[in-house]
Design a protein around this motif. Structure first.
Motif: not given
Ligand code: NDP
Length: 311
Positions: A88, A143-146, A165-167, A169, A198, A224, A250, A276-277, A311
């Motif tokens: 991706r 809390l991924g790239q977005m 998030s799932r794990s 951070h 995701p 989004a 969105d 949105s992006s 994801y």
């Protein structure tokens, strides 16, 4: 040897994207759907969207590239071939455009822009004390790239920012929550909820009555993520009851949002058309070309998706 790439790219960039891929991969045979030729000769594809079952005839497909961040729509296909590697787009500018969207709508709701637009229409001098950003508790799901960049930017302009998030951070200036057991605590403290998750089996329908009920009265939701996160009837109920003060959405379960949808005319609901992006043309072409090169060379791929996690 199988050496053909199938491109089906009816996205916003259309022909420019096909031309860019051809120029970036002069040594590859690029076939553009529907002129796929013999499907057995295709081993790589880049596809924007496809109907279920579309990939079935491509029995030698080994690598699939998305043109964006989400890959849920491909994995939802019950006939999605097993064993295909999937990549991706991950890119700072892509995430930065999303952070712009999140900041725009967070400020819009925090500063109650509709109040002033309405007052001006009535020629009313409707003074209102504005709360400081540091007193406004925003919460970012994902809390991924977005999500990470959005949370950092929100914290950077002073919002009391948390993320989930799932794990676990750690993000400077952001209170981080993780896992299902910490979800209630995250929701209880969040008055502007931003969805950048995701769509997976565990996040489907997360924007629904049980989630809204755990947030403070008169909260705001900005989503989004994906349409599958949203239970539209629950959103309408929460807006009508005042559990939610406002929402910006969105992405919708059915897109484009049908003209007859009650969402269009729901007060305090702001709709944007899944915009949105978007990754830049250059980023999509360069990432794809690099992944094709790596794939052919047997090297580690960029941004490979965990198809089991979704994801
Ligand atoms: P990433 O894969 O980089 O990050 C996903 C984040 O979600 C991770 O932090 C992950 O946790 C977290 N997550 C996943 N499952 C759960 C769960 N069950 N509970 C809590 N947290 C979870 O995704 P991106 O940031 O690249 O993109 C996120 C989504 O944004 C995309 O899938 C897409 O749906 C949407 N998007 C929408 C666009 C639009 O135009 N509307 C444009 C681009 C993206 P962990 O870190 O622990 O793995």
């Amino acid at each position: 040897m199988l050496m053909a790439i199938l491109a089906w790219l009816h996205n916003a960039y259309g022909r420019d994207l096909i031309d860019g891929i051809r120029a970036a991969l002069p040594g590859e045979e690029i076939r553009e759907w529907p002129d796929a030729g013999n499907p057995d000769e295709i081993d790589i594809c880049i596809i924007f969207r496809m109907p279920h079952g579309f990939l079935k005839p491509f029995t030698n497909l080994r690598l699939m590239s998305a043109t964006g961040a989400g890959i849920d729509h491909y994995l939802l296909d019950p006939d999605f071939p097993k064993g295909i590697r999937m990549v991706r787009i991950v890119d700072h500018d892509f995430a930065s455009r999303m952070a712009d969207y999140v900041l725009t709508w967070t400020l819009f709701h925090h500063r109650d822009v509709p109040h002033f637009l309405g007052a001006q229409q009535r020629r009313a001098w409707a003074y209102k004390i504005m709360r400081s950003a540091r007193d406004v508790r925003v919460g970012v799901m994902g809390l991924g790239q977005m999500g990470r960049l959005a949370a950092e930017r929100l914290a950077g302009i002073g919002y009391d920012t948390a993320a989930w998030s799932r794990s676990p951070h750690e993000v400077r200036g952001v209170t981080c929550f993780a896992g299902q057991e910490q979800f209630p605590a995250f929701l209880h403290r969040t008055e502007i909820l931003i969805n950048l998750l995701p769509l997976t089996t565990t996040t489907r329908a997360i924007l629904s009555a049980p989630t809204f009920a755990q947030m403070p009265q008169e909260s705001v939701v900005i989503s989004a993520g994906r349409g599958g996160h949203l239970v539209e009837a629950d959103l309408l109920d929460a807006l009508h009851s005042g559990q939610l003060r406002a929402a910006t959405i969105d992405a919708f379960p059915v897109e484009p949002l049908p003209e007859e949808s009650p969402l269009w005319s729901t007060p305090n609901l702001y709709i944007t058309p899944h915009c949105s992006s978007t990754a830049s043309l250059e980023t999509i072409v360069d990432t794809f070309a690099e992944n094709v090169r790596r794939f052919r060379a047997g090297e580690a791929l960029l941004n490979e998706v965990d198809t089991i996690a979704g994801y």
